[in-house]
Scaffold this motif. Sequence first.
Motif, PDB file in Angstrom:
ATOM      1  N   VAL A 166       0.753  -1.176  -0.065  1.00 33.91           N
ATOM      2  CA  VAL A 166      -0.082   0.107   0.015  1.00 33.91           C
ATOM      3  C   VAL A 166       0.796   1.361  -0.188  1.00 33.91           C
ATOM      4  O   VAL A 166       0.317   2.318  -0.299  1.00 33.91           O
ATOM      5  N   VAL A 167       2.054   1.269   0.321  1.00 33.76           N
ATOM      6  CA  VAL A 167       2.810   2.486   0.219  1.00 33.76           C
ATOM      7  C   VAL A 167       3.690   2.543  -0.930  1.00 33.76           C
ATOM      8  O   VAL A 167       4.667   1.613  -0.990  1.00 33.76           O
ATOM      9  N   PRO A 168       3.524   3.620  -1.804  1.00 30.73           N
ATOM     10  CA  PRO A 168       4.059   3.649  -3.123  1.00 30.73           C
ATOM     11  C   PRO A 168       5.815   3.812  -2.704  1.00 30.73           C
ATOM     12  O   PRO A 168       6.291   4.781  -2.126  1.00 30.73           O
ATOM     13  N   ALA A 221       2.527   8.562   9.317  1.00 36.06           N
ATOM     14  CA  ALA A 221       3.345   9.584   8.574  1.00 36.06           C
ATOM     15  C   ALA A 221       4.829   9.154   8.581  1.00 36.06           C
ATOM     16  O   ALA A 221       5.510   9.508   7.822  1.00 36.06           O
ATOM     17  N   GLY A 222       4.974   8.329   9.746  1.00 35.70           N
ATOM     18  CA  GLY A 222       6.558   7.683   9.750  1.00 35.70           C
ATOM     19  C   GLY A 222       6.701   6.864   8.697  1.00 35.70           C
ATOM     20  O   GLY A 222       7.869   6.783   8.030  1.00 35.70           O
ATOM     21  N   VAL A 223       5.796   6.138   8.331  1.00 35.26           N
ATOM     22  CA  VAL A 223       5.807   4.951   7.272  1.00 35.26           C
ATOM     23  C   VAL A 223       6.173   5.873   5.836  1.00 35.26           C
ATOM     24  O   VAL A 223       7.177   5.301   5.167  1.00 35.26           O
ATOM     25  N   LEU A 226       9.923   7.198   5.755  1.00 33.18           N
ATOM     26  CA  LEU A 226      10.603   6.077   5.380  1.00 33.18           C
ATOM     27  C   LEU A 226      10.694   5.762   4.029  1.00 33.18           C
ATOM     28  O   LEU A 226      11.847   5.693   3.173  1.00 33.18           O
ATOM     29  N   ALA A 227       9.701   5.761   3.294  1.00 36.45           N
ATOM     30  CA  ALA A 227       9.463   5.781   1.695  1.00 36.45           C
ATOM     31  C   ALA A 227      10.108   6.625   0.910  1.00 36.45           C
ATOM     32  O   ALA A 227      10.766   6.345   0.055  1.00 36.45           O
ATOM     33  N   ARG A 228       9.936   7.960   1.435  1.00 37.40           N
ATOM     34  CA  ARG A 228      10.223   9.055   0.913  1.00 37.40           C
ATOM     35  C   ARG A 228      11.607   9.208   0.909  1.00 37.40           C
ATOM     36  O   ARG A 228      12.522   9.527  -0.122  1.00 37.40           O
ATOM     37  N   ALA A 229      12.422   8.792   2.150  1.00 35.69           N
ATOM     38  CA  ALA A 229      13.917   8.988   2.342  1.00 35.69           C
ATOM     39  C   ALA A 229      14.532   7.857   1.620  1.00 35.69           C
ATOM     40  O   ALA A 229      15.372   8.377   0.894  1.00 35.69           O
ATOM     41  N   GLY A 230      13.910   6.839   1.420  1.00 31.18           N
ATOM     42  CA  GLY A 230      14.469   5.752   0.652  1.00 31.18           C
ATOM     43  C   GLY A 230      14.540   5.893  -0.836  1.00 31.18           C
ATOM     44  O   GLY A 230      15.756   5.706  -1.426  1.00 31.18           O
ATOM     45  N   GLN A 231      13.584   6.674  -1.213  1.00 32.76           N
ATOM     46  CA  GLN A 231      13.725   7.044  -2.874  1.00 32.76           C
ATOM     47  C   GLN A 231      14.582   8.064  -3.003  1.00 32.76           C
ATOM     48  O   GLN A 231      15.111   8.105  -4.099  1.00 32.76           O
ATOM     49  N   GLN A 232      14.688   8.833  -2.123  1.00 32.16           N
ATOM     50  CA  GLN A 232      15.981  10.094  -2.100  1.00 32.16           C
ATOM     51  C   GLN A 232      17.449   9.521  -2.292  1.00 32.16           C
ATOM     52  O   GLN A 232      18.296  10.230  -2.861  1.00 32.16           O
ATOM     53  N   GLY A 234      18.172   7.274  -3.985  1.00 33.84           N
ATOM     54  CA  GLY A 234      18.452   6.704  -5.353  1.00 33.84           C
ATOM     55  C   GLY A 234      18.427   5.163  -5.417  1.00 33.84           C
ATOM     56  O   GLY A 234      18.595   4.839  -6.654  1.00 33.84           O
ATOM     57  N   LYS A 235      18.203   4.468  -4.219  1.00 31.23           N
ATOM     58  CA  LYS A 235      17.974   2.985  -4.431  1.00 31.23           C
ATOM     59  C   LYS A 235      16.789   2.644  -4.821  1.00 31.23           C
ATOM     60  O   LYS A 235      15.651   3.086  -4.501  1.00 31.23           O
ATOM     61  N   PRO A 236      16.519   1.820  -6.041  1.00 32.84           N
ATOM     62  CA  PRO A 236      15.374   1.425  -6.500  1.00 32.84           C
ATOM     63  C   PRO A 236      14.669   0.646  -5.387  1.00 32.84           C
ATOM     64  O   PRO A 236      15.142  -0.032  -4.899  1.00 32.84           O
ATOM     65  N   PRO A 237      13.086   0.698  -5.224  1.00 33.16           N
ATOM     66  CA  PRO A 237      12.598  -0.252  -4.147  1.00 33.16           C
ATOM     67  C   PRO A 237      12.651  -1.271  -4.703  1.00 33.16           C
ATOM     68  O   PRO A 237      12.485  -1.783  -5.872  1.00 33.16           O
ATOM     69  N   SER A 238      13.086  -2.237  -3.565  1.00 33.78           N
ATOM     70  CA  SER A 238      13.191  -3.877  -4.020  1.00 33.78           C
ATOM     71  C   SER A 238      12.045  -4.608  -3.898  1.00 33.78           C
ATOM     72  O   SER A 238      11.212  -4.425  -2.810  1.00 33.78           O
ATOM     73  N   LYS A 239      11.360  -5.260  -4.892  1.00 34.31           N
ATOM     74  CA  LYS A 239      10.095  -5.921  -4.687  1.00 34.31           C
ATOM     75  C   LYS A 239      10.653  -7.366  -4.308  1.00 34.31           C
ATOM     76  O   LYS A 239       9.696  -8.205  -4.148  1.00 34.31           O
ATOM     77  N   SER A 240      11.953  -7.856  -4.759  1.00 34.70           N
ATOM     78  CA  SER A 240      12.379  -9.239  -4.257  1.00 34.70           C
ATOM     79  C   SER A 240      12.207  -9.475  -2.991  1.00 34.70           C
ATOM     80  O   SER A 240      12.435  -8.738  -2.149  1.00 34.70           O
ATOM     81  N   GLY A 241      11.800 -10.647  -2.628  1.00 36.95           N
ATOM     82  CA  GLY A 241      11.643 -11.035  -1.161  1.00 36.95           C
ATOM     83  C   GLY A 241      10.374 -10.812  -0.686  1.00 36.95           C
ATOM     84  O   GLY A 241       9.988 -11.454   0.481  1.00 36.95           O
ATOM     85  N   GLY A 242       9.702  -9.861  -1.301  1.00 39.60           N
ATOM     86  CA  GLY A 242       8.349  -9.581  -0.611  1.00 39.60           C
ATOM     87  C   GLY A 242       7.234 -10.465  -1.138  1.00 39.60           C
ATOM     88  O   GLY A 242       7.222 -10.774  -2.530  1.00 39.60           O
ATOM     89  N   ARG A 243       6.371 -10.679  -0.461  1.00 37.46           N
ATOM     90  CA  ARG A 243       5.089 -11.090  -1.252  1.00 37.46           C
ATOM     91  C   ARG A 243       3.919 -10.409  -0.927  1.00 37.46           C
ATOM     92  O   ARG A 243       3.567  -9.595  -0.123  1.00 37.46           O
ATOM     93  N   ALA A 244       3.074 -10.268  -2.382  1.00 37.39           N
ATOM     94  CA  ALA A 244       2.219  -9.371  -2.439  1.00 37.39           C
ATOM     95  C   ALA A 244       1.097  -9.463  -1.244  1.00 37.39           C
ATOM     96  O   ALA A 244       0.648 -10.631  -1.147  1.00 37.39           O
TER      97      ALA A 244
END
Length: 260
Positions: A166-168, A221-223, A226-232, A234-244
């Motif tokens: 749910v968190v882009p 707000a914290g979640v 975290l996502a915004r800071a991770g995107q800044q 420059g690391k692409p969001p990893s979908k590997s290892g996650g289960r939808a």
Amino acid sequence: MKVQRGKPVKPPIANQEPDRAQGSRLSAILNAAERAFGEHGYAGASMRTIAEGAGVAQALVHYHYATKDKLYEAVFERRSAAINQYRGRLLDALFAGKRTATVEDVLTIAFTPLSEIFHDEDADNLALYVQLVASVSLGSDERSRHIRETYYDPIAERFIDALHTVVPGIAREQAVWAYLFSAGARQQAHAINGRAMRLGAKDRTKASTAHYSDLVRFAAAGVRELARAGQQTGKPPSKSGGRAAKSSTSRAKTPLNGAT
């Protein structure tokens, strides 16, 4: 004439009771154990004091649970089974619906007050259970690790999957930390040590859930941060290892397991 003897009839055991009576006795034992372990910790609680608190003979406690270790684990098994099944059903319904799920939706389910799951049960016991969960969630001993992995990690993985969905832009690792940080905030909100009041917060009853909306807003707000800071970075969001989360909701629920 030879008389054929049947199988010897075993004398009745004193603690073999009708199902209803036995269920009542087991509930009394588990409630007393929850109070004793919550108030005195694992080391400070004894089978004798638990039996006294339940109003039963100590022999009956040993008959059903054999050791203090088994009784301690049974306390977590009982509550986590109901909690995780309840929250699992809410996650299933959330992702089966037509409306797009939000991080607030997921956190609201994760923070469901225990009073909504265990209606009309003693608020003091529920608060002590939360205290026990906080203890095993941070414990590094083998007993805590076993309880954490058996009864709480399965439902934790479902919530991590949900946050990852749910968190882009959030990476799987960030979703893990988002869940753990949020769980820590929830434990502070549940705390019965009076610290918030000593620091200046208004007093509230143990059954009050008025602060849960603030808890959801704070964690959401914290979640997102975290996502915004991770995107800044420059690391692409990893979908590997996650289960939808949508697929995870269709998984079989862990029997008698699950949150922490």
